[in-house]
Design a protein around this motif. Structure first.
Motif, PDB file in Angstrom:
ATOM      1  N   ASN A  10       0.814  -1.211   0.000  1.00 35.32           N
ATOM      2  CA  ASN A  10       0.000   0.000   0.000  1.00 35.32           C
ATOM      3  C   ASN A  10       0.850   1.264   0.000  1.00 35.32           C
ATOM      4  O   ASN A  10       0.384   2.332  -0.409  1.00 35.32           O
ATOM      5  CB  ASN A  10      -0.927   0.016   1.228  1.00 35.32           C
ATOM      6  CG  ASN A  10      -2.150  -0.871   1.024  1.00 35.32           C
ATOM      7  OD1 ASN A  10      -2.556  -1.112  -0.105  1.00 35.32           O
ATOM      8  ND2 ASN A  10      -2.714  -1.351   2.108  1.00 35.32           N
ATOM      9  N   PHE A  11       2.101   1.133   0.456  1.00 40.20           N
ATOM     10  CA  PHE A  11       2.975   2.295   0.480  1.00 40.20           C
ATOM     11  C   PHE A  11       3.205   2.844  -0.925  1.00 40.20           C
ATOM     12  O   PHE A  11       3.439   4.038  -1.115  1.00 40.20           O
ATOM     13  CB  PHE A  11       4.308   1.921   1.130  1.00 40.20           C
ATOM     14  CG  PHE A  11       5.221   3.092   1.358  1.00 40.20           C
ATOM     15  CD1 PHE A  11       4.877   4.095   2.255  1.00 40.20           C
ATOM     16  CD2 PHE A  11       6.421   3.206   0.670  1.00 40.20           C
ATOM     17  CE1 PHE A  11       5.708   5.184   2.462  1.00 40.20           C
ATOM     18  CE2 PHE A  11       7.257   4.288   0.862  1.00 40.20           C
ATOM     19  CZ  PHE A  11       6.901   5.281   1.772  1.00 40.20           C
ATOM     20  N   ALA A  12       3.126   1.964  -1.946  1.00 47.19           N
ATOM     21  CA  ALA A  12       3.334   2.391  -3.335  1.00 47.19           C
ATOM     22  C   ALA A  12       2.224   3.319  -3.805  1.00 47.19           C
ATOM     23  O   ALA A  12       2.379   4.038  -4.796  1.00 47.19           O
ATOM     24  CB  ALA A  12       3.420   1.167  -4.252  1.00 47.19           C
ATOM     25  N   ARG A  13       1.081   3.340  -3.096  1.00 48.39           N
ATOM     26  CA  ARG A  13      -0.021   4.231  -3.462  1.00 48.39           C
ATOM     27  C   ARG A  13       0.121   5.621  -2.834  1.00 48.39           C
ATOM     28  O   ARG A  13      -0.639   6.528  -3.160  1.00 48.39           O
ATOM     29  CB  ARG A  13      -1.345   3.615  -3.010  1.00 48.39           C
ATOM     30  CG  ARG A  13      -1.664   2.289  -3.694  1.00 48.39           C
ATOM     31  CD  ARG A  13      -2.923   1.683  -3.088  1.00 48.39           C
ATOM     32  NE  ARG A  13      -3.314   0.464  -3.773  1.00 48.39           N
ATOM     33  CZ  ARG A  13      -4.289  -0.346  -3.366  1.00 48.39           C
ATOM     34  NH1 ARG A  13      -4.965  -0.044  -2.265  1.00 48.39           N
ATOM     35  NH2 ARG A  13      -4.579  -1.440  -4.045  1.00 48.39           N
ATOM     36  N   ASN A  14       1.062   5.763  -1.930  1.00 51.55           N
ATOM     37  CA  ASN A  14       1.236   7.030  -1.235  1.00 51.55           C
ATOM     38  C   ASN A  14       1.685   8.101  -2.230  1.00 51.55           C
ATOM     39  O   ASN A  14       2.704   7.943  -2.905  1.00 51.55           O
ATOM     40  CB  ASN A  14       2.284   6.854  -0.128  1.00 51.55           C
ATOM     41  CG  ASN A  14       2.372   8.070   0.771  1.00 51.55           C
ATOM     42  OD1 ASN A  14       2.612   9.175   0.300  1.00 51.55           O
ATOM     43  ND2 ASN A  14       2.193   7.861   2.060  1.00 51.55           N
ATOM     44  N   PRO A  15       0.958   9.216  -2.342  1.00 51.53           N
ATOM     45  CA  PRO A  15       1.324  10.244  -3.336  1.00 51.53           C
ATOM     46  C   PRO A  15       2.686  10.865  -3.058  1.00 51.53           C
ATOM     47  O   PRO A  15       3.398  11.259  -3.998  1.00 51.53           O
ATOM     48  CB  PRO A  15       0.192  11.281  -3.210  1.00 51.53           C
ATOM     49  CG  PRO A  15      -0.399  11.057  -1.852  1.00 51.53           C
ATOM     50  CD  PRO A  15      -0.258   9.590  -1.594  1.00 51.53           C
ATOM     51  N   TYR A  16       3.081  10.974  -1.801  1.00 52.21           N
ATOM     52  CA  TYR A  16       4.390  11.541  -1.476  1.00 52.21           C
ATOM     53  C   TYR A  16       5.513  10.606  -1.916  1.00 52.21           C
ATOM     54  O   TYR A  16       6.579  11.039  -2.355  1.00 52.21           O
ATOM     55  CB  TYR A  16       4.483  11.817   0.026  1.00 52.21           C
ATOM     56  CG  TYR A  16       3.485  12.821   0.507  1.00 52.21           C
ATOM     57  CD1 TYR A  16       3.672  14.186   0.250  1.00 52.21           C
ATOM     58  CD2 TYR A  16       2.350  12.430   1.190  1.00 52.21           C
ATOM     59  CE1 TYR A  16       2.742  15.125   0.678  1.00 52.21           C
ATOM     60  CE2 TYR A  16       1.410  13.353   1.622  1.00 52.21           C
ATOM     61  CZ  TYR A  16       1.607  14.707   1.363  1.00 52.21           C
ATOM     62  OH  TYR A  16       0.699  15.636   1.776  1.00 52.21           O
ATOM     63  N   TYR A  17       5.266   9.313  -1.777  1.00 52.74           N
ATOM     64  CA  TYR A  17       6.247   8.332  -2.249  1.00 52.74           C
ATOM     65  C   TYR A  17       6.451   8.461  -3.757  1.00 52.74           C
ATOM     66  O   TYR A  17       7.580   8.499  -4.255  1.00 52.74           O
ATOM     67  CB  TYR A  17       5.771   6.922  -1.878  1.00 52.74           C
ATOM     68  CG  TYR A  17       6.427   5.806  -2.661  1.00 52.74           C
ATOM     69  CD1 TYR A  17       7.699   5.344  -2.326  1.00 52.74           C
ATOM     70  CD2 TYR A  17       5.762   5.208  -3.731  1.00 52.74           C
ATOM     71  CE1 TYR A  17       8.290   4.313  -3.043  1.00 52.74           C
ATOM     72  CE2 TYR A  17       6.349   4.189  -4.450  1.00 52.74           C
ATOM     73  CZ  TYR A  17       7.615   3.738  -4.117  1.00 52.74           C
ATOM     74  OH  TYR A  17       8.204   2.718  -4.825  1.00 52.74           O
ATOM     75  N   ARG A  18       5.343   8.596  -4.488  1.00 53.57           N
ATOM     76  CA  ARG A  18       5.441   8.667  -5.949  1.00 53.57           C
ATOM     77  C   ARG A  18       6.054   9.996  -6.397  1.00 53.57           C
ATOM     78  O   ARG A  18       6.883  10.046  -7.305  1.00 53.57           O
ATOM     79  CB  ARG A  18       4.050   8.492  -6.561  1.00 53.57           C
ATOM     80  CG  ARG A  18       3.399   7.147  -6.200  1.00 53.57           C
ATOM     81  CD  ARG A  18       2.008   7.031  -6.811  1.00 53.57           C
ATOM     82  NE  ARG A  18       2.071   6.954  -8.254  1.00 53.57           N
ATOM     83  CZ  ARG A  18       2.266   5.828  -8.936  1.00 53.57           C
ATOM     84  NH1 ARG A  18       2.443   4.687  -8.280  1.00 53.57           N
ATOM     85  NH2 ARG A  18       2.300   5.828 -10.241  1.00 53.57           N
ATOM     86  N   SER A  19       5.671  11.085  -5.710  1.00 53.04           N
ATOM     87  CA  SER A  19       6.189  12.392  -6.120  1.00 53.04           C
ATOM     88  C   SER A  19       7.681  12.529  -5.838  1.00 53.04           C
ATOM     89  O   SER A  19       8.387  13.276  -6.538  1.00 53.04           O
ATOM     90  CB  SER A  19       5.419  13.518  -5.425  1.00 53.04           C
ATOM     91  OG  SER A  19       5.611  13.453  -4.026  1.00 53.04           O
ATOM     92  N   SER A  20       8.177  11.808  -4.816  1.00 49.80           N
ATOM     93  CA  SER A  20       9.605  11.895  -4.511  1.00 49.80           C
ATOM     94  C   SER A  20      10.443  11.354  -5.662  1.00 49.80           C
ATOM     95  O   SER A  20      11.513  11.891  -5.970  1.00 49.80           O
ATOM     96  CB  SER A  20       9.914  11.118  -3.223  1.00 49.80           C
ATOM     97  OG  SER A  20       9.701   9.727  -3.404  1.00 49.80           O
ATOM     98  N   TYR A  21       9.959  10.299  -6.312  1.00 51.74           N
ATOM     99  CA  TYR A  21      10.695   9.746  -7.455  1.00 51.74           C
ATOM    100  C   TYR A  21      10.625  10.688  -8.655  1.00 51.74           C
ATOM    101  O   TYR A  21      11.609  10.863  -9.383  1.00 51.74           O
ATOM    102  CB  TYR A  21      10.125   8.368  -7.827  1.00 51.74           C
ATOM    103  CG  TYR A  21      10.665   7.261  -6.953  1.00 51.74           C
ATOM    104  CD1 TYR A  21      11.750   6.485  -7.358  1.00 51.74           C
ATOM    105  CD2 TYR A  21      10.103   6.998  -5.718  1.00 51.74           C
ATOM    106  CE1 TYR A  21      12.240   5.474  -6.555  1.00 51.74           C
ATOM    107  CE2 TYR A  21      10.576   5.993  -4.901  1.00 51.74           C
ATOM    108  CZ  TYR A  21      11.662   5.224  -5.328  1.00 51.74           C
ATOM    109  OH  TYR A  21      12.153   4.226  -4.536  1.00 51.74           O
TER     110      TYR A  21
END
Length: 369
Positions: A10-21
């Protein structure tokens, strides 16, 4: 990170996780150098630990005045390593102390005693009110704790609740063609099980058992938490025992003032006292009085403090309060609140009581972590 670091998907759905990449792929951070191996395992780790110690300081400062409980529980991780969780619990919250890898260790009473002593010393022995462990034989052999009773799980009640929930499915199973073919393996037991499942009388018995055990089960569930609720036990017990009585008397068709032999077995009663001349009511129990004296002698090392708490206890036992509200409030306020509000008349005893009532009495926090 996901396959070796244990991150949930579920961490892969975190918008902050995705925006950091996206940010890292789009922008160049001038002069940024990722931390190296040595920094991660030394200076940065030390800074992170210091940061957490600062966060925990308000909670640990709370221990001296209000006390803390050391929770000790063993478990096995997915790699089947024998680990020991040590937690500290107080009114201020739950603190993880450490986990010990006991693989390869001979976990006898000497090993367990050393681990416990180290945990008490590390937390501050003057702050520790109690140690809670499981009822493993090695824990009992350490010989430092009071064993109240063997652990009893409510698995029978849970199973009955589950059977009632799937009653129709069980009955359909017992009259199906597949059940008839199963009967060839053990005709006697298969027929016995079928008769029970299809018996209205048996299901009525299940309903009755659940009716008078559910209040007990619910109280145990409420008590199995990592928060302080020792001061709520008496009120929960009174409420629970009244619900049990209502269920039993309704089933047996008795009026409230009639005698039920079954109720007499369930509840502490005069009949129970009269069964054995050695049974006496708690306030006259010599063993309880002796254990209280031993506890006070060990806790108060200063003779003046010990003498003072004995005087205060004697005064409290005679209900000698300077305020008339203190006597009436004992029915209106929870014990913890009563001692916080009225306990200044028994200052030494109040200090001890607040520490006691502020402790948990379950190791559930260690199991859930």
């Amino acid at each position: 990170m996901f396959y070796t670091g244990g991150l949930p998907y579920n961490f892969a759905r975190n918008p902050y996780y995705r925006s950091s990449y996206s940010y890292a792929a789009t922008y160049t951070i001038q002069g940024y150098v990722p931390p190296g191996y040595n920094a991660l395992r030394t200076t940065l780790l030390q800074k992170e630990r210091a940061h957490f110690e600062r966060l925990l300081k308000p909670i640990k400062d709370f221990w001296l005045e209000n006390g803390v409980s050391i929770i000790f529980d063993g478990w096995s991780n997915p790699q089947r390593r024998a680990l020991i969780n040590i937690m500290a619990v107080s009114n201020g919250g739950l603190v993880f102390i450490k986990a010990i890898d006991g693989s390869g260790e001979f976990k006898d009473k000497h090993y367990i005693a050393k681990v416990l002593k180290d945990a008490i010393k590390g937390s501050g022995h003057e702050k520790v009110v109690q140690v809670i462990t499981d009822n493993a034989s090695v824990m009992k052999s350490v010989g430092a704790f009071i064993e109240v009773a063997d652990t009893r799980f409510a698995s029978v009640v849970v199973m009955l609740k589950r059977l009632k929930l799937i009653k129709r499915c069980l009955q359909a199973m017992a009259i199906s063609d597949q059940w008839a073919s199963y009967r060839e393996d053990d005709v006697g037991n298969a027929q016995k099980v079928k008769d029970m499942i299809l018996s209205d009388l048996w299901w009525d018995t299940v309903d009755y058992i659940l009716e008078f055990t559910t209040p007990i089960y619910d109280m145990l569930r409420v008590a199995d938490i990592d928060k302080h609720c020792l001061h709520l036990v008496y009120e929960m017990w009174d409420s629970m025992i009244e619900k049990v009585k209502v269920a039993i008397y309704r089933h047996e068709g008795f009026e409230d003032d009639e005698y039920s032999s079954f109720w007499g077995m369930v509840y502490y009663s005069i009949e129970w006292l009269l069964e054995d001349p050695k049974c006496i009511s708690p306030h006259r129990d010599h063993e309880i009085s002796m254990e209280r004296s031993k506890c006070l002698d060990r806790y108060f090392e200063d003779e003046n403090d010990l003498r003072e708490v004995k005087v205060e206890f004697a005064t409290f036992s005679r209900w000698r309060f300077p305020s008339p509200d203190a006597l009436t409030d004992r029915w209106a306020l929870q014990p913890l609140v009563w001692w916080q509000y009225h306990g200044s008349s028994f200052l030494t005893l109040q200090t001890l009581v607040l520490k006691l009532l502020g402790q948990p009495y379950s190791s559930s926090c260690a199991k859930r972590n």
